[in-house]
Scaffold this motif. Sequence first.
Motif, PDB file in Angstrom:
ATOM      1  N   UNK A 200       0.831  -1.207   0.000  1.00  0.00           N
ATOM      2  CA  UNK A 200       0.000   0.000   0.000  1.00  0.00           C
ATOM      3  C   UNK A 200       0.864   1.255   0.000  1.00  0.00           C
ATOM      4  N   UNK A 201       1.979   1.221   0.691  1.00  0.00           N
ATOM      5  CA  UNK A 201       2.851   2.400   0.725  1.00  0.00           C
ATOM      6  C   UNK A 201       3.351   2.748  -0.679  1.00  0.00           C
ATOM      7  N   UNK A 202       3.610   1.748  -1.521  1.00  0.00           N
ATOM      8  CA  UNK A 202       4.041   2.002  -2.896  1.00  0.00           C
ATOM      9  C   UNK A 202       2.898   2.599  -3.720  1.00  0.00           C
ATOM     10  N   UNK A 203       1.694   2.091  -3.524  1.00  0.00           N
ATOM     11  CA  UNK A 203       0.538   2.627  -4.247  1.00  0.00           C
ATOM     12  C   UNK A 203       0.308   4.077  -3.840  1.00  0.00           C
ATOM     13  N   UNK A 204       0.378   4.353  -2.546  1.00  0.00           N
ATOM     14  CA  UNK A 204       0.199   5.727  -2.065  1.00  0.00           C
ATOM     15  C   UNK A 204       1.279   6.656  -2.639  1.00  0.00           C
ATOM     16  N   UNK A 205       2.510   6.192  -2.680  1.00  0.00           N
ATOM     17  CA  UNK A 205       3.599   7.000  -3.243  1.00  0.00           C
ATOM     18  C   UNK A 205       3.339   7.309  -4.717  1.00  0.00           C
ATOM     19  N   UNK A 206       2.899   6.308  -5.460  1.00  0.00           N
ATOM     20  CA  UNK A 206       2.567   6.503  -6.866  1.00  0.00           C
ATOM     21  C   UNK A 206       1.426   7.515  -7.029  1.00  0.00           C
ATOM     22  N   UNK A 207       0.365   7.360  -6.237  1.00  0.00           N
ATOM     23  CA  UNK A 207      -0.764   8.285  -6.321  1.00  0.00           C
ATOM     24  C   UNK A 207      -0.350   9.710  -5.960  1.00  0.00           C
ATOM     25  N   UNK A 208       0.500   9.839  -4.969  1.00  0.00           N
ATOM     26  CA  UNK A 208       0.986  11.168  -4.581  1.00  0.00           C
ATOM     27  C   UNK A 208       1.764  11.811  -5.726  1.00  0.00           C
ATOM     28  N   UNK A 209       2.613  11.044  -6.374  1.00  0.00           N
ATOM     29  CA  UNK A 209       3.371  11.567  -7.519  1.00  0.00           C
ATOM     30  C   UNK A 209       2.431  11.994  -8.638  1.00  0.00           C
ATOM     31  N   UNK A 210       1.365  11.214  -8.870  1.00  0.00           N
ATOM     32  CA  UNK A 210       0.416  11.574  -9.924  1.00  0.00           C
ATOM     33  C   UNK A 210      -0.332  12.854  -9.558  1.00  0.00           C
ATOM     34  N   UNK A 211      -0.564  13.076  -8.277  1.00  0.00           N
ATOM     35  CA  UNK A 211      -1.243  14.300  -7.815  1.00  0.00           C
ATOM     36  C   UNK A 211      -0.408  15.544  -8.103  1.00  0.00           C
ATOM     37  N   UNK A 212       0.908  15.394  -8.082  1.00  0.00           N
ATOM     38  CA  UNK A 212       1.778  16.525  -8.398  1.00  0.00           C
ATOM     39  C   UNK A 212       1.668  16.908  -9.876  1.00  0.00           C
ATOM     40  N   UNK A 213       1.438  15.917 -10.721  1.00  0.00           N
ATOM     41  CA  UNK A 213       1.255  16.200 -12.151  1.00  0.00           C
ATOM     42  C   UNK A 213      -0.130  16.770 -12.439  1.00  0.00           C
ATOM     43  N   UNK A 214      -1.159  16.108 -11.895  1.00  0.00           N
ATOM     44  CA  UNK A 214      -2.540  16.520 -12.129  1.00  0.00           C
ATOM     45  C   UNK A 214      -3.319  16.340 -10.827  1.00  0.00           C
ATOM     46  N   UNK A 215      -3.641  17.438 -10.152  1.00  0.00           N
ATOM     47  CA  UNK A 215      -4.425  17.315  -8.923  1.00  0.00           C
ATOM     48  C   UNK A 215      -5.818  16.745  -9.203  1.00  0.00           C
ATOM     49  N   UNK A 216      -6.323  15.945  -8.268  1.00  0.00           N
ATOM     50  CA  UNK A 216      -7.668  15.401  -8.399  1.00  0.00           C
ATOM     51  C   UNK A 216      -8.665  16.549  -8.524  1.00  0.00           C
ATOM     52  N   UNK A 217      -9.586  16.394  -9.451  1.00  0.00           N
ATOM     53  CA  UNK A 217     -10.587  17.419  -9.692  1.00  0.00           C
ATOM     54  C   UNK A 217     -10.205  18.387 -10.797  1.00  0.00           C
ATOM     55  N   UNK A 218      -8.952  18.340 -11.233  1.00  0.00           N
ATOM     56  CA  UNK A 218      -8.501  19.234 -12.305  1.00  0.00           C
ATOM     57  C   UNK A 218      -8.138  18.478 -13.584  1.00  0.00           C
TER      58      UNK A 218
END
Length: 136
Positions: free
Chosen positions: A101-119
């Motif tokens: 789960x920590x790897x999935x969370x890290x991946x999701x966090x990195x994706x949020x830096x590229x494109x924030x959720x809702x945008x």
Amino acid sequence: MSTVIEHAVEARLVASAPCMESVPATLRYDREDPYAVSMAFPPPATLEGVEVSWAFSRELLAEGVEGPAGLGDVRVRPFGYDRTVVEFHAPEGVAVVHVHTSEVRRFLERSQHLVPTGRECQYLDWDGDLGRLLGE
């Protein structure tokens, strides 16, 4: 800034036998397809001997880390202390993998830096997509 994130993870393939085999997998996020993520498995990890990649929504992956999510071909849910289960349903059968789960969370966090959720819609190329659809 790169528009694609690839994050290598170790997945545990769950089989009917008591031991689980580790297989490499890659989580991928591309800003040009802002709603989607994919999980790819290299040829040695697949029955067909070719790379297999499953695309599904980033939202599904994020929801599945917190609680059961998905009703279709891909389903995600937490398991134990630090595992996330990803199920891939196909006519040939079901593949179930466990990922940290920590790897999935890290991946999701990195994706949020590229494109924030809702945008996500701000990163879509409506004109280009329409032109390709109409063959222009």
